[in-house]
Write a protein that holds these residues in place. Structure first.
Motif, PDB file in Angstrom:
ATOM      1  N   CYS A   1       0.840  -1.212   0.000  1.00 50.94           N
ATOM      2  CA  CYS A   1       0.000   0.000   0.000  1.00 50.94           C
ATOM      3  C   CYS A   1       0.864   1.247   0.000  1.00 50.94           C
ATOM      4  CB  CYS A   1      -0.902   0.052   1.232  1.00 50.94           C
ATOM      5  SG  CYS A   1      -2.039  -1.328   1.354  1.00 50.94           S
ATOM      6  N   LEU A   2       1.867   1.235   0.864  1.00 49.27           N
ATOM      7  CA  LEU A   2       2.701   2.425   1.023  1.00 49.27           C
ATOM      8  C   LEU A   2       3.505   2.684  -0.250  1.00 49.27           C
ATOM      9  CD1 LEU A   2       3.978   1.902   4.693  1.00 49.27           C
ATOM     10  CD2 LEU A   2       2.026   3.263   3.916  1.00 49.27           C
ATOM     11  N   GLU A   3       4.060   1.607  -0.827  1.00 53.96           N
ATOM     12  CA  GLU A   3       4.883   1.789  -2.026  1.00 53.96           C
ATOM     13  C   GLU A   3       4.041   2.239  -3.209  1.00 53.96           C
ATOM     14  OE1 GLU A   3       7.098  -1.862  -2.338  1.00 53.96           O
ATOM     15  OE2 GLU A   3       8.698  -1.102  -1.011  1.00 53.96           O
TER      16      GLU A   3
ATOM     17  N   ALA B   1      -7.531  -3.132   5.552  1.00 57.72           N
ATOM     18  CA  ALA B   1      -7.865  -4.267   4.686  1.00 57.72           C
ATOM     19  C   ALA B   1      -6.651  -5.168   4.495  1.00 57.72           C
ATOM     20  CB  ALA B   1      -8.373  -3.771   3.335  1.00 57.72           C
ATOM     21  N   ALA B   2      -5.458  -4.559   4.449  1.00 51.43           N
ATOM     22  CA  ALA B   2      -4.223  -5.335   4.272  1.00 51.43           C
ATOM     23  C   ALA B   2      -4.059  -6.308   5.442  1.00 51.43           C
ATOM     24  CB  ALA B   2      -3.016  -4.390   4.187  1.00 51.43           C
TER      25      ALA B   2
ATOM     26  N   PHE C   1      -8.320  -0.520  -3.954  1.00 53.63           N
ATOM     27  CA  PHE C   1      -7.112  -1.367  -3.871  1.00 53.63           C
ATOM     28  C   PHE C   1      -7.315  -2.513  -2.865  1.00 53.63           C
ATOM     29  CE2 PHE C   1      -2.355  -1.672  -2.647  1.00 53.63           C
ATOM     30  CZ  PHE C   1      -2.127  -2.602  -3.621  1.00 53.63           C
ATOM     31  N   LYS C   2      -6.694  -2.478  -1.683  1.00 54.19           N
ATOM     32  CA  LYS C   2      -6.810  -3.604  -0.744  1.00 54.19           C
ATOM     33  C   LYS C   2      -8.233  -3.782  -0.213  1.00 54.19           C
ATOM     34  CE  LYS C   2      -2.562  -5.025  -0.743  1.00 54.19           C
ATOM     35  NZ  LYS C   2      -2.220  -6.320  -1.371  1.00 54.19           N
ATOM     36  N   THR C   3      -9.011  -2.692  -0.147  1.00 57.26           N
ATOM     37  CA  THR C   3     -10.385  -2.862   0.358  1.00 57.26           C
ATOM     38  C   THR C   3     -11.190  -3.722  -0.617  1.00 57.26           C
ATOM     39  OG1 THR C   3     -11.360  -0.858  -0.633  1.00 57.26           O
ATOM     40  CG2 THR C   3     -10.302  -0.592   1.507  1.00 57.26           C
ATOM     41  N   VAL C   4     -10.935  -3.521  -1.909  1.00 61.51           N
ATOM     42  CA  VAL C   4     -11.625  -4.319  -2.923  1.00 61.51           C
ATOM     43  C   VAL C   4     -11.166  -5.779  -2.859  1.00 61.51           C
ATOM     44  CG1 VAL C   4     -12.031  -4.587  -5.412  1.00 61.51           C
ATOM     45  CG2 VAL C   4     -11.877  -2.301  -4.406  1.00 61.51           C
TER      46      VAL C   4
ATOM     47  N   LYS D   1     -13.558  -9.062  -1.951  1.00 60.53           N
ATOM     48  CA  LYS D   1     -13.637 -10.266  -2.801  1.00 60.53           C
ATOM     49  C   LYS D   1     -13.301 -11.510  -1.994  1.00 60.53           C
ATOM     50  CE  LYS D   1     -12.855  -8.616  -7.495  1.00 60.53           C
ATOM     51  NZ  LYS D   1     -11.715  -7.769  -7.960  1.00 60.53           N
ATOM     52  N   ALA D   2     -12.215 -11.403  -1.224  1.00 63.40           N
ATOM     53  CA  ALA D   2     -11.770 -12.550  -0.423  1.00 63.40           C
ATOM     54  C   ALA D   2     -12.854 -12.929   0.594  1.00 63.40           C
ATOM     55  CB  ALA D   2     -10.461 -12.212   0.289  1.00 63.40           C
ATOM     56  N   TRP D   3     -13.539 -11.926   1.156  1.00 68.90           N
ATOM     57  CA  TRP D   3     -14.571 -12.197   2.161  1.00 68.90           C
ATOM     58  C   TRP D   3     -15.774 -12.898   1.523  1.00 68.90           C
ATOM     59  CZ3 TRP D   3     -14.063 -12.658   7.079  1.00 68.90           C
ATOM     60  CH2 TRP D   3     -15.205 -12.768   7.884  1.00 68.90           C
ATOM     61  N   CYS D   4     -16.166 -12.439   0.338  1.00 71.19           N
ATOM     62  CA  CYS D   4     -17.276 -13.092  -0.374  1.00 71.19           C
ATOM     63  C   CYS D   4     -16.924 -14.544  -0.685  1.00 71.19           C
ATOM     64  CB  CYS D   4     -17.603 -12.358  -1.676  1.00 71.19           C
ATOM     65  SG  CYS D   4     -18.467 -10.805  -1.408  1.00 71.19           S
ATOM     66  N   GLU D   5     -15.688 -14.772  -1.129  1.00 71.51           N
ATOM     67  CA  GLU D   5     -15.274 -16.139  -1.423  1.00 71.51           C
ATOM     68  C   GLU D   5     -15.279 -16.997  -0.164  1.00 71.51           C
ATOM     69  OE1 GLU D   5     -11.474 -16.315  -3.544  1.00 71.51           O
ATOM     70  OE2 GLU D   5     -12.408 -14.966  -5.022  1.00 71.51           O
ATOM     71  N   TYR D   6     -14.767 -16.450   0.913  1.00 67.68           N
ATOM     72  CA  TYR D   6     -14.654 -17.207   2.167  1.00 67.68           C
ATOM     73  C   TYR D   6     -16.017 -17.556   2.739  1.00 67.68           C
ATOM     74  CZ  TYR D   6     -13.698 -18.227   7.067  1.00 67.68           C
ATOM     75  OH  TYR D   6     -13.664 -18.820   8.299  1.00 67.68           O
ATOM     76  N   THR D   7     -16.935 -16.580   2.727  1.00 63.40           N
ATOM     77  CA  THR D   7     -18.237 -16.785   3.374  1.00 63.40           C
ATOM     78  C   THR D   7     -19.281 -17.375   2.433  1.00 63.40           C
ATOM     79  OG1 THR D   7     -18.893 -14.535   2.784  1.00 63.40           O
ATOM     80  CG2 THR D   7     -17.935 -14.853   4.982  1.00 63.40           C
ATOM     81  N   GLY D   8     -19.093 -17.178   1.126  1.00 66.31           N
ATOM     82  CA  GLY D   8     -20.130 -17.564   0.177  1.00 66.31           C
ATOM     83  C   GLY D   8     -21.269 -16.553   0.128  1.00 66.31           C
ATOM     84  N   LEU D   9     -21.085 -15.390   0.739  1.00 64.18           N
ATOM     85  CA  LEU D   9     -22.123 -14.350   0.699  1.00 64.18           C
ATOM     86  C   LEU D   9     -22.009 -13.566  -0.605  1.00 64.18           C
ATOM     87  CD1 LEU D   9     -21.736 -13.128   4.397  1.00 64.18           C
ATOM     88  CD2 LEU D   9     -23.615 -14.509   3.458  1.00 64.18           C
ATOM     89  N   PRO D  10     -23.135 -13.058  -1.128  1.00 65.79           N
ATOM     90  CA  PRO D  10     -23.094 -12.427  -2.443  1.00 65.79           C
ATOM     91  C   PRO D  10     -22.441 -11.040  -2.465  1.00 65.79           C
ATOM     92  CG  PRO D  10     -25.329 -12.373  -1.559  1.00 65.79           C
ATOM     93  CD  PRO D  10     -24.512 -13.189  -0.607  1.00 65.79           C
TER      94      PRO D  10
END
Ligand code: PLP
Length: 376
Positions: A22-24, A248-249, A32-35, A39-48
């Motif tokens: 992020c810093l660099e 998010a990071a 960026f990392k929030t997106v 995505k990672a959270w949707c994949e992990y939970t299966g929530l839409p």
């Protein structure tokens, strides 16, 4: 050495490397990392849908606000909630000029479906359910009640990151699920949270509202073409509620370890259970609901002389907590005093024992021994 209630574990080198990115890149804010984390959270939970926020408190507010506005609730309409929670849950209802109707808790310390039924009237619009300590309680019964009475449903999942019910992320029936990644939650960042709406329109609205009501879409088509790049419309009085890339990071890294950490928490809980076996007359662990694989954010026991036990454990340099005091004892919710007798009774008798991944078997045995000898 002193044993604290909560000590978060961070995978430091990995966190630093994500933060370094992020810093660099020169991108620490929204995007960026929030997106990536969403995505990672949707994949992990299966929530839409998942939108990253700066806390769960603001997520609960957004959930209430968006449902109120979408379904045309009036000021003074009622939302059923629990007196046994962190005040965020109930403040979120108050922020929108709605009335908190308290319903009692069951043996899991979660909303009691029977009492929820008693509290429904013509002004009831929604139920907020809190999965205390990662427990799903009688969630499925609450879902049935909400559906039968046409009520909206919000799941305060502040303790539920990684909890499964019958092998799946619970809450898919909820209109909104709100997670907390606050500093001492079981998926820690420093301060952040996630809101997961079932409906795409609610998710879209949340994205505008949590960034001051700004809508860039209107100009998005021309955004590439110089002059209009800076332009946007402001559709409503929104809030500054969105999360940032540094949080998010950290969340992205800790999500990779969430299942492993929760499994260790369940191991600690199993050791506690084994240690207290045979002492049921004086120490009663709060049960986990059938079918629930709890995140085990908390390990709660019920005892007769809670305050004495707290003091005695402090003498051993063991520092437990209480989750939670009966909210109707707070001045601002005192209008409901005496209406939830189970919650009131149990709130004087519960104690949360140290629960984090820096506790090992030896330390845990020591806590168990100190607890038992303090009571006798
Ligand atoms: C921690 C907590 C919240 C608030 O979370 P923040 O991210 O600190 O705003 C809400 N509800 C419950 C049950 C909590 O424990």
């Amino acid at each position: 050495m002193a044993i604290q209630l909560f000590v978060p574990t961070f995978h430091v080198e990995e966190c630093l490397s994500e933060i370094r990115e992020c810093l660099e890149k020169g991108w620490t804010g929204l995007g960026f990392k929030t997106v990536e984390f969403e995505k990672a959270w949707c994949e992990y939970t299966g929530l839409p849908h998942a939108h990253f926020l700066n806390s769960a408190t603001v997520g609960l507010h957004l959930a209430v606000k968006i449902l109120k506005q979408t379904y045309g609730w009036q000021d003074g309409d009622e939302v059923i909630s629990t007196p046994l929670t962190f005040v965020s849950t109930n403040h979120a209802i108050m922020y929108e000029n709605l009335h908190v109707t308290f319903a009692d808790v069951d043996k899991y310390l979660c909303l009691d479906p029977e009492d929820v039924l008693q509290k429904i009237n013509s002004k009831t619009r929604a139920i907020v359910f809190v999965g205390i300590g990662g427990n799903t309680g009688q969630w499925e019964k609450i879902v049935e009640i909400a559906q039968a009475h046409n009520l909206k449903l919000i799941l305060d999942a502040a303790h539920m990151a990684g909890t499964r019910l019958h092998g799946e992320t619970p809450g898919k029936e909820a209109d909104a699920i709100v997670y907390s990644f606050q500093a001492v939650k079981n998926l820690p960042t420093a301060d952040s949270g996630m809101i997961c709406f079932r409906e795409a329109e609610h998710d879209a609205l949340a994205r505008k509202l949590c960034w001051l009501g700004i809508n860039k879409d209107t100009y998005a088509r021309t955004a590439g073409k110089g002059a209009y790049k800076w332009k946007y419309d402001v559709e409503s009085v929104g809030f500054k509620y969105h999360g940032n890339s540094i949080m998010a990071a950290i969340g992205l890294v800790e999500l990779r370890y969430l299942d492993q950490m929760n499994a260790y928490r369940r191991q600690l809980a199993a050791w506690y259970d084994a240690g207290f076996k045979g002492y049921e007359d004086i120490i009663r662990p709060i049960p986990v609901a059938p079918g629930c694989e709890s995140s085990r954010h908390l390990y709660i026991i019920e005892v007769d002389k809670r305050d004495e036990l707290l003091m005695a454990l402090n003498d051993y340099e063991i520092y437990p907590g209480v989750h939670y005091g009966d909210n109707t004892e707070y001045r601002m919710y005192s209008y409901a005093q005496g209406l939830c007798s189970n919650a009131h009774y149990i709130s004087k008798r519960i104690i949360s024992l140290p629960m984090h991944t820096k506790i090992d078997y030896i330390k845990l045995k020591n806590i168990v021994k100190s607890t038992i000898s303090s009571i006798y």
